[in-house]
Design an enzyme around this catalytic site. Structure first.
Site, PDB file in Angstrom:
ATOM      1  N   SER A   1       0.920  -0.979  -0.177  1.00  0.00           N
ATOM      2  CA  SER A   1      -0.016  -0.155   0.011  1.00  0.00           C
ATOM      3  C   SER A   1       0.894   1.348   0.186  1.00  0.00           C
ATOM      4  CB  SER A   1      -0.851  -0.031   1.456  1.00  0.00           C
ATOM      5  OG  SER A   1      -2.161  -0.214   1.107  1.00  0.00           O
TER       6      SER A   1
ATOM      7  N   GLY B   1      -5.472  11.769  -1.681  1.00  0.00           N
ATOM      8  CA  GLY B   1      -6.804  12.120  -0.950  1.00  0.00           C
ATOM      9  C   GLY B   1      -7.995  12.402  -1.802  1.00  0.00           C
TER      10      GLY B   1
ATOM     11  N   GLU C   1     -13.970  10.701   1.306  1.00  0.00           N
ATOM     12  CA  GLU C   1     -14.088  11.662   2.437  1.00  0.00           C
ATOM     13  C   GLU C   1     -14.855  10.749   3.376  1.00  0.00           C
ATOM     14  OE1 GLU C   1     -15.969  15.115   0.527  1.00  0.00           O
ATOM     15  OE2 GLU C   1     -13.832  15.526  -0.485  1.00  0.00           O
TER      16      GLU C   1
ATOM     17  N   GLU D   1      -9.652   1.175  -3.397  1.00  0.00           N
ATOM     18  CA  GLU D   1      -9.669   1.363  -4.938  1.00  0.00           C
ATOM     19  C   GLU D   1     -10.862   0.757  -5.369  1.00  0.00           C
ATOM     20  OE1 GLU D   1      -6.140   1.569  -6.640  1.00  0.00           O
ATOM     21  OE2 GLU D   1      -4.730   2.073  -4.770  1.00  0.00           O
TER      22      GLU D   1
HETATM   23  P1  TGC Z   1     -18.379   7.806 -14.257  1.00  0.00           P
HETATM   24  O1  TGC Z   1     -19.673   8.468 -14.819  1.00  0.00           O
HETATM   25  O2  TGC Z   1     -18.321   6.411 -14.296  1.00  0.00           O
HETATM   26  O3  TGC Z   1     -17.225   8.589 -14.517  1.00  0.00           O
HETATM   27  C1  TGC Z   1     -16.972   9.955 -14.586  1.00  0.00           C
HETATM   28  C2  TGC Z   1     -15.790  10.334 -15.527  1.00  0.00           C
HETATM   29  O4  TGC Z   1     -14.782   9.592 -15.241  1.00  0.00           O
HETATM   30  C3  TGC Z   1     -14.378   8.686 -16.103  1.00  0.00           C
HETATM   31  N1  TGC Z   1     -13.739   7.703 -15.907  1.00  0.00           N
HETATM   32  C4  TGC Z   1     -12.415   7.124 -15.948  1.00  0.00           C
HETATM   33  N2  TGC Z   1     -11.617   7.704 -16.805  1.00  0.00           N
HETATM   34  C5  TGC Z   1     -10.351   6.878 -16.526  1.00  0.00           C
HETATM   35  N3  TGC Z   1     -10.088   5.766 -16.014  1.00  0.00           N
HETATM   36  C6  TGC Z   1     -11.229   5.148 -15.399  1.00  0.00           C
HETATM   37  N4  TGC Z   1     -10.963   3.945 -14.688  1.00  0.00           N
HETATM   38  C7  TGC Z   1     -12.452   5.800 -15.296  1.00  0.00           C
HETATM   39  N5  TGC Z   1     -13.871   5.333 -14.892  1.00  0.00           N
HETATM   40  C8  TGC Z   1     -14.564   6.716 -15.139  1.00  0.00           C
HETATM   41  C9  TGC Z   1     -15.363   8.775 -17.309  1.00  0.00           C
HETATM   42  O5  TGC Z   1     -15.250   8.701 -18.557  1.00  0.00           O
HETATM   43  C10 TGC Z   1     -15.998  10.149 -16.840  1.00  0.00           C
HETATM   44  O6  TGC Z   1     -15.297  11.080 -17.776  1.00  0.00           O
HETATM   45  P2  TGC Z   1     -16.021  12.508 -18.208  1.00  0.00           P
HETATM   46  O7  TGC Z   1     -14.982  13.067 -18.718  1.00  0.00           O
HETATM   47  O8  TGC Z   1     -17.173  12.142 -19.049  1.00  0.00           O
HETATM   48  O9  TGC Z   1     -16.611  13.169 -16.830  1.00  0.00           O
HETATM   49  O10 TGC Z   1     -18.470   8.192 -12.828  1.00  0.00           O
HETATM   50  P3  TGC Z   1     -19.443   7.877 -11.742  1.00  0.00           P
HETATM   51  O11 TGC Z   1     -19.775   8.927 -10.385  1.00  0.00           O
HETATM   52  O12 TGC Z   1     -20.741   7.252 -12.051  1.00  0.00           O
HETATM   53  O13 TGC Z   1     -18.643   6.638 -11.166  1.00  0.00           O
HETATM   54  C11 TGC Z   1     -19.012   5.594 -10.204  1.00  0.00           C
HETATM   55  C12 TGC Z   1     -18.216   4.588 -10.067  1.00  0.00           C
HETATM   56  C13 TGC Z   1     -18.949   3.938  -8.881  1.00  0.00           C
HETATM   57  C14 TGC Z   1     -17.543   3.832 -10.916  1.00  0.00           C
HETATM   58  C15 TGC Z   1     -16.652   5.416  -9.388  1.00  0.00           C
HETATM   59  O14 TGC Z   1     -17.081   6.344  -8.527  1.00  0.00           O
HETATM   60  C16 TGC Z   1     -15.942   4.392  -8.567  1.00  0.00           C
HETATM   61  O15 TGC Z   1     -14.971   3.879  -9.125  1.00  0.00           O
HETATM   62  N6  TGC Z   1     -15.882   4.314  -7.352  1.00  0.00           N
HETATM   63  C17 TGC Z   1     -14.978   3.560  -6.422  1.00  0.00           C
HETATM   64  C18 TGC Z   1     -14.069   4.730  -5.797  1.00  0.00           C
HETATM   65  C19 TGC Z   1     -12.751   4.314  -5.520  1.00  0.00           C
HETATM   66  O16 TGC Z   1     -12.206   3.501  -6.054  1.00  0.00           O
HETATM   67  N7  TGC Z   1     -12.044   5.038  -4.642  1.00  0.00           N
HETATM   68  C20 TGC Z   1     -10.719   5.027  -4.466  1.00  0.00           C
HETATM   69  C21 TGC Z   1      -9.939   5.681  -3.545  1.00  0.00           C
HETATM   70  S1  TGC Z   1      -8.268   5.792  -3.378  1.00  0.00           S
HETATM   71  C22 TGC Z   1      -7.812   4.529  -2.681  1.00  0.00           C
HETATM   72  O17 TGC Z   1      -8.625   3.831  -2.150  1.00  0.00           O
HETATM   73  C23 TGC Z   1      -6.357   4.111  -2.409  1.00  0.00           C
HETATM   74  S2  TGC Z   1      -5.898   2.978  -1.344  1.00  0.00           S
HETATM   75  C24 TGC Z   1      -4.172   2.952  -1.790  1.00  0.00           C
HETATM   76  C25 TGC Z   1      -3.559   1.795  -1.131  1.00  0.00           C
HETATM   77  O18 TGC Z   1      -3.472   1.814  -0.008  1.00  0.00           O
HETATM   78  O19 TGC Z   1      -2.886   0.902  -1.850  1.00  0.00           O
HETATM   79  P1  FAD Z   2     -18.824   2.637   1.195  1.00  0.00           P
HETATM   80  O1  FAD Z   2     -19.036   3.746  -0.026  1.00  0.00           O
HETATM   81  O2  FAD Z   2     -19.953   3.159   2.343  1.00  0.00           O
HETATM   82  O3  FAD Z   2     -19.488   1.413   0.796  1.00  0.00           O
HETATM   83  C1  FAD Z   2     -19.964   0.446   1.797  1.00  0.00           C
HETATM   84  C2  FAD Z   2     -20.540  -0.834   1.115  1.00  0.00           C
HETATM   85  O4  FAD Z   2     -21.663  -0.697   0.343  1.00  0.00           O
HETATM   86  C3  FAD Z   2     -19.428  -1.436   0.092  1.00  0.00           C
HETATM   87  O5  FAD Z   2     -19.752  -2.830   0.222  1.00  0.00           O
HETATM   88  C4  FAD Z   2     -19.991  -1.078  -1.320  1.00  0.00           C
HETATM   89  O6  FAD Z   2     -19.619  -2.017  -2.181  1.00  0.00           O
HETATM   90  C5  FAD Z   2     -21.362  -0.879  -0.953  1.00  0.00           C
HETATM   91  N1  FAD Z   2     -21.914   0.127  -2.139  1.00  0.00           N
HETATM   92  C6  FAD Z   2     -21.941   1.396  -2.168  1.00  0.00           C
HETATM   93  N2  FAD Z   2     -22.512   1.957  -2.965  1.00  0.00           N
HETATM   94  C7  FAD Z   2     -23.094   0.861  -3.720  1.00  0.00           C
HETATM   95  C8  FAD Z   2     -23.727   0.747  -4.959  1.00  0.00           C
HETATM   96  N3  FAD Z   2     -24.211   1.868  -5.611  1.00  0.00           N
HETATM   97  N4  FAD Z   2     -24.319  -0.390  -5.133  1.00  0.00           N
HETATM   98  C9  FAD Z   2     -24.023  -1.498  -4.506  1.00  0.00           C
HETATM   99  N5  FAD Z   2     -23.364  -1.617  -3.393  1.00  0.00           N
HETATM  100  C10 FAD Z   2     -23.043  -0.438  -2.924  1.00  0.00           C
HETATM  101  N6  FAD Z   2      -9.007   6.264  -0.031  1.00  0.00           N
HETATM  102  C11 FAD Z   2      -8.152   7.387  -0.561  1.00  0.00           C
HETATM  103  O7  FAD Z   2      -8.619   8.262  -1.252  1.00  0.00           O
HETATM  104  N7  FAD Z   2      -6.748   7.283  -0.424  1.00  0.00           N
HETATM  105  C12 FAD Z   2      -6.140   6.230   0.262  1.00  0.00           C
HETATM  106  O8  FAD Z   2      -4.863   6.343   0.299  1.00  0.00           O
HETATM  107  C13 FAD Z   2      -6.961   5.220   1.006  1.00  0.00           C
HETATM  108  N8  FAD Z   2      -6.492   4.204   1.527  1.00  0.00           N
HETATM  109  C14 FAD Z   2      -7.316   3.577   2.169  1.00  0.00           C
HETATM  110  C15 FAD Z   2      -6.597   2.609   3.095  1.00  0.00           C
HETATM  111  C16 FAD Z   2      -7.281   1.878   3.899  1.00  0.00           C
HETATM  112  C17 FAD Z   2      -6.643   0.803   5.195  1.00  0.00           C
HETATM  113  C18 FAD Z   2      -8.652   1.864   3.894  1.00  0.00           C
HETATM  114  C19 FAD Z   2      -9.490   0.751   4.582  1.00  0.00           C
HETATM  115  C20 FAD Z   2      -9.311   2.501   2.856  1.00  0.00           C
HETATM  116  C21 FAD Z   2      -8.578   3.424   2.173  1.00  0.00           C
HETATM  117  N9  FAD Z   2      -9.110   4.345   1.381  1.00  0.00           N
HETATM  118  C22 FAD Z   2      -8.327   5.284   0.649  1.00  0.00           C
HETATM  119  C23 FAD Z   2     -10.730   4.412   1.168  1.00  0.00           C
HETATM  120  C24 FAD Z   2     -11.252   3.501   0.215  1.00  0.00           C
HETATM  121  O9  FAD Z   2     -11.054   3.580  -1.128  1.00  0.00           O
HETATM  122  C25 FAD Z   2     -12.805   3.611   0.830  1.00  0.00           C
HETATM  123  O10 FAD Z   2     -13.107   2.676   1.745  1.00  0.00           O
HETATM  124  C26 FAD Z   2     -13.440   2.757  -0.419  1.00  0.00           C
HETATM  125  O11 FAD Z   2     -13.507   3.405  -1.637  1.00  0.00           O
HETATM  126  C27 FAD Z   2     -14.995   2.237  -0.177  1.00  0.00           C
HETATM  127  O12 FAD Z   2     -15.565   3.556   0.523  1.00  0.00           O
HETATM  128  P2  FAD Z   2     -16.303   3.680   1.732  1.00  0.00           P
HETATM  129  O13 FAD Z   2     -15.419   2.756   2.943  1.00  0.00           O
HETATM  130  O14 FAD Z   2     -16.741   4.783   2.080  1.00  0.00           O
HETATM  131  O15 FAD Z   2     -17.762   2.572   1.655  1.00  0.00           O
END
Ligand code: TGC
Ligand code: FAD
Length: 397
Positions: free
Chosen positions: A95, A134, A137, A376
């Protein structure tokens, strides 16, 4: 016929170039000889040693796919092999590595101005400057598009934006020097990327409290980013990219890396289980490895690991040819995280009561792999990304 190698069941090593194999060897040697001995204390005490990233920098492993700026410029498959080596030790170390390399260095390289790249990438490549990403939220995790963090012109500092809001669950935040923060520009309502340097923030405008007492990923440090009218120079905003495309383009690289990494954690789980099953004797002095139910657990896990590596290799090759769709990355991120977690949890049973002791490592992998399945993009979210691509209908709301 060729001999079967349980460590490389489908002969994936034949798909890697000599350079890739040499990089993998360097990474494996570092991880096993220098990282692994520190792990148990780090995990017990929730203590991430930032020197690890500095050491990886000395070996040229940080931001490894980036060309220039002191980075190695290797293939996506080579970077996957590094990630696999790191996560064979622990998902928490992977990570810290992924955030530095894929999310922050990768983000600056793809979207930053030349000045931002020149200023930050060389120091980050050495591991002297640490970064975090970041996006999440407190009220918006799976749905980052609804974020509340806002950027507006600074009321008293000309040439600066003022950022306010809170990010949570941020890997590396308490020890980061640099913050890639995604915020909505108040004037347009569009998401933009901002690079914030801790040393330039006046007291009280940037706080990064740690989130303690995690029950997984304990060798990684996690925290919040709290911004209170934090002044950020206008030139530190990514100039072109707006909307979710910005953070998601960085996530493509990190999610790809996790698909490799989790296979490393699963391979280590298999290896530990095999050793244990060959040595533990029950019923008439037989090693438990002799029993069919134990063998099936190993066969299932080894098969999933071998398939996972082949799929990640294929996507890596396509990525370097510019042919990898984001949905392919969703597919391997979801599948490999899910299969690693399911298999590690089943292998855990082979250790009997000893599975409960942290000395055996298997419980740690299980706890960590739950996190990999969550961050992610939680696995169900990736299922919906795939479902949308298959049907043309989005099912998020
Ligand atoms: P959506 O309509 O799907 O897309 C909005 C805009 O984004 C573009 N897009 C992408 N572009 C490049 N690569 C991708 N994979 C893309 N996916 C979407 C899309 O083309 C569009 O562009 P534009 O120019 O038309 O505006 O947006 P949505 O709001 O409906 O998305 C829904 C959803 C669920 C797919 C998305 O919000 C999602 O993937 N949620 C998951 C959140 C997430 O992954 N969070 C990660 C936080 S960081 C983290 O966890 C780091 S942990 C690191 C570690 O410790 O290892
Ligand atoms: P929620 O969004 O509240 O989801 C809770 C549950 O509901 C999940 O099972 C989800 O799949 C389900 N759910 C939500 N919406 C739907 C839907 N529409 N349909 C069906 N199911 C749904 N984030 C960063 O930005 N940067 C980081 O470096 C980072 N590091 C992390 C490190 C750790 C140790 C952890 C635990 C998390 C980290 N994250 C980071 C945050 C991480 O990306 C989020 O926890 C993750 O994206 C899920 O969001 P949430 O925890 O708010 O869960």
């Amino acid at each position: 016929p060729a001999a079967f190698d349980w460590k490389d069941p489908l002969g994936a090593n034949n798909l890697f170039t000599e350079d890739e194999l040499a990089i993998a060897e360097t990474a494996e040697a570092y991880c096993q000889e220098r990282m692994l001995p520190r792990l148990l204390d780090a995990y017990r005490n929730e203590d991430f040693d930032r020197k690890i990233l500095e050491e990886m920098g000395e070996l040229g492993l940080l931001g490894a796919t980036i060309q220039g700026y002191g980075c190695a410029g290797v293939s996506s498959v080579a970077s996957g092999l590094i990630t696999r080596a790191v996560e064979r030790v622990d998902s928490g170390y992977r990570s810290g590595y992924s955030v530095q390399s894929s999310l922050v260095m990768g983000g600056i390289e793809e979207h930053g101005t030349q000045e931002l790249k020149d200023k930050y990438l060389p120091e980050m490549a050495k591991g002297k400057m640490l970064g975090c990403f970041g996006l999440t939220e407190p009220n918006h995790g799976s749905d980052p598009g609804s974020m509340e963090t806002v950027a507006k012109p600074h009321p008293s500092k000309k040439g600066y934006y003022s950022l306010s809001g809170a990010k949570t669950w941020i890997t590396n935040s308490p020890i980061s020097d640099l913050f890639l923060v995604w915020a909505k520009l108040e004037s347009t309502g569009k998401i933009r990327g901002f690079v914030i340097e801790r040393s330039q923030c006046p007291p009280g405008t940037l706080e990064t409290p740690p989130i303690k007492n995690k029950n997984g990923l304990r060798a990684s440090i996690t925290g919040m980013i709290q911004l209170d009218e934090c002044p950020v120079p206008e030139e530190n905003m990514f100039p072109e990219v707006e909307g979710l495309r910005g953070p998601f383009s960085c996530l493509n690289n990190a999610r790809y890396g996790i698909a490799w990494g989790t296979m490393g954690a699963l391979e280590d789980s298999i290896s530990r289980t095999r050793d244990y099953a060959l040595n533990r004797k029950q019923f008439k002095g037989n090693p438990i490895a002799k029993y069919q139910l134990v063998q099936k657990k190993l066969a299932d896990a080894t098969t999933d690991a071998a398939y996972g590596i082949l799929a990640a290799t294929q996507v890596g090759r396509l990525k370097d040819e510019g042919k990898a769709a984001p949905e392919m990355i969703s597919m391997i991120k979801r599948q490999n995280c899910d299969r690693a977690l399911v298999n590690a949890r089943i292998l855990q049973e082979v250790f009997g009561g000893n599975a409960v002791s942290d000395e055996y490592g298997i419980g740690r992998h299980v706890a960590n792999l739950f996190v990999t399945q969550t961050y992610e993009g939680q696995s169900d979210i990736h299922a919906l990304i795939l479902g949308r691509a298959i049907t043309g209908i989005q099912a998020f709301c």
